[in-house]
Design an enzyme around this catalytic site. Structure first.
Site, PDB file in Angstrom:
ATOM      1  N   LYS A  24      -5.234  -6.039   3.304  1.00 14.18           N
ATOM      2  CA  LYS A  24      -5.454  -5.064   2.415  1.00 14.18           C
ATOM      3  C   LYS A  24      -5.382  -5.460   0.935  1.00 14.18           C
ATOM      4  O   LYS A  24      -4.394  -6.102   0.455  1.00 14.18           O
ATOM      5  CB  LYS A  24      -4.353  -3.773   2.471  1.00 14.18           C
ATOM      6  CG  LYS A  24      -4.485  -2.804   1.468  1.00 14.18           C
ATOM      7  CD  LYS A  24      -3.179  -1.969   1.274  1.00 14.18           C
ATOM      8  CE  LYS A  24      -3.100  -1.054   0.068  1.00 14.18           C
ATOM      9  NZ  LYS A  24      -2.081  -0.262  -0.065  1.00 14.18           N
ATOM     10  N   THR A  61       2.253   3.800  -2.379  1.00  9.96           N
ATOM     11  CA  THR A  61       2.253   5.147  -2.652  1.00  9.96           C
ATOM     12  C   THR A  61       3.665   5.840  -2.117  1.00  9.96           C
ATOM     13  O   THR A  61       3.965   7.072  -2.503  1.00  9.96           O
ATOM     14  CB  THR A  61       1.001   5.867  -2.236  1.00  9.96           C
ATOM     15  OG1 THR A  61       0.071   4.932  -2.663  1.00  9.96           O
ATOM     16  CG2 THR A  61       0.742   7.199  -2.605  1.00  9.96           C
ATOM     17  N   TYR A  67      -0.979  -7.857   2.626  1.00 10.60           N
ATOM     18  CA  TYR A  67      -1.067  -7.061   1.698  1.00 10.60           C
ATOM     19  C   TYR A  67      -1.050  -7.577   0.154  1.00 10.60           C
ATOM     20  O   TYR A  67      -0.200  -8.380  -0.065  1.00 10.60           O
ATOM     21  CB  TYR A  67       0.034  -6.033   1.614  1.00 10.60           C
ATOM     22  CG  TYR A  67      -0.043  -4.913   0.606  1.00 10.60           C
ATOM     23  CD1 TYR A  67      -1.103  -4.638  -0.149  1.00 10.60           C
ATOM     24  CD2 TYR A  67       0.929  -3.871   0.643  1.00 10.60           C
ATOM     25  CE1 TYR A  67      -1.126  -3.699  -1.283  1.00 10.60           C
ATOM     26  CE2 TYR A  67       1.036  -2.967  -0.376  1.00 10.60           C
ATOM     27  CZ  TYR A  67      -0.073  -2.528  -1.397  1.00 10.60           C
ATOM     28  OH  TYR A  67       0.039  -1.662  -2.318  1.00 10.60           O
TER      29      TYR A  67
END
Length: 341
Positions: free
Chosen positions: A169, A53, A141
């Site tokens: 994550k 993001t 991740y």
């Protein structure tokens, strides 16, 4: 818990923040600091800079470090920072780990190798080298849409062998995959955290055992994302379900109605910040689409009381089929019971 892993595991909502830019396309430090304060005051549990993001690939290595410097200074220990530390190779990634450790970050998040799609053996070797040489805790991740996928045996092996690997994550949105990871790892590592990056499934992910999430909606409506987390962990299922369904259209609009993460930048502006333009050039058609999206997002935010309606007004929201919602939730809850959750 493995030797040397005494810190409490990562929990709660970590915000993968947008980086405001000025008119020249440079980091707008003053606006970033103001944004950090607002996020913390709005109740997020932690911050997650230099993630997808935050458009980490569109900044230089020096800029990525500067972003963490600014945010660590402004945060001043009020909430933990999960710093995105992914670089294009292990040497530079380890250097980033060392620097973010010096800045006092709680942990780093490292995306699986991107551009080159690696086998599970290659993914394991990549993270093993970093974990063995990092002074700071590491969050794996997994974002298979952009990078080499991290499968369950690899997560289990890294959790068993690397004390610095303390969390994953997962942004796949794959609920059964998350359950398989939890089932494989949690009996071995009670300190290992599971975070979801898929806002549309935050409630069910927490119900199956996730510790929280790195959720882009929390950078726009931190009040809602934090409340959804609180309601779910406290067992207020009906209220949490209602909030999850209210969050869904906003997440979908920001994610799918523009090239990621432009929808989140547009919504951030509606919350009173100046995100500036993305560094990704846009065509005239894209600019027009973003203008239309801004009105749509304003209507969604207005429905939650966060802003006024656009000048042209908003169409009535379609009625939610409560029977269908109940059916879906019951299906999910039934699957959870089958797995002993």
């Amino acid at each position: 818990m493995m030797p040397g892993t005494s810190a409490e595991r990562l929990r709660g909502i970590f915000t993968p923040n947008i980086v405001p830019l000025d008119a020249d396309g440079e980091i707008h430090e003053g606006e970033l600091r103001r944004y950090v304060d607002w996020l913390i005051d709005s109740g997020v549990h932690g911050l997650y800079p230099n993630g997808s993001t935050g458009e980490f690939t569109r900044f230089t290595a020096e800029e990525r470090r500067r972003i963490i410097e600014i945010m660590a200074d402004q945060t001043a220990g009020r909430v933990p920072i999960l710093a995105g530390a992914a670089e294009a190779n292990t040497r530079e990634t380890i250097k980033a780990c060392e620097y973010y450790y010096e800045l006092g970050c709680r942990a780093v998040a490292i995306v699986s190798p991107f551009y080159y799609k690696l086998t599970p053996a290659g993914v394991y070797a990549y993270f093993k080298e970093i974990a063995d040489n990092s002074p700071i805790d590491i969050t794996l991740y997994n974002i298979p849409m952009f990078a080499s996928p991290i499968d369950v045996p690899t997560v289990q092996r890294l959790a068993e062998e690397c004390e610095r690997a303390v969390a994953i994550k997962d942004s796949s949105g794959d609920l059964p995959h998350m359950m398989r990871m939890i089932a494989a790892v949690r009996p071995l590592r009670t300190d290992f955290s599971f975070l979801t990056g898929w806002d549309a499934a935050l409630m069910p992910m927490i119900l199956v055992g996730c510790d929280g999430g790195t959720n882009a909606t929390s950078g726009v409506v931190p009040e809602i994302t934090r409340k959804l987390y609180d309601l779910t962990v406290s067992g207020q299922i009906d209220a949490a379900r209602d909030l999850q369904y209210r969050l869904l259209p906003l997440f979908d609009a920001m994610l799918y109605s523009a090239e990621f993460p432009d929808g989140f930048r547009a919504a951030m502006k509606l919350r009173g910040f100046e995100p500036g333009p993305s560094r990704q050039p846009k065509s005239d058609v894209q600019q027009l689409q973003l203008a239309k999206l801004s009105d749509q997002l304003q209507c969604l935010l207005a429905a939650e009381g966060f802003t006024s309606q656009p000048s042209g007004g908003c169409k009535p929201k379609p009625a939610v089929n409560e029977d269908e919602v109940a059916r879906i939730v019951q299906t999910v809850m039934g699957e959870l019971r089958k797995h002993g959750v």
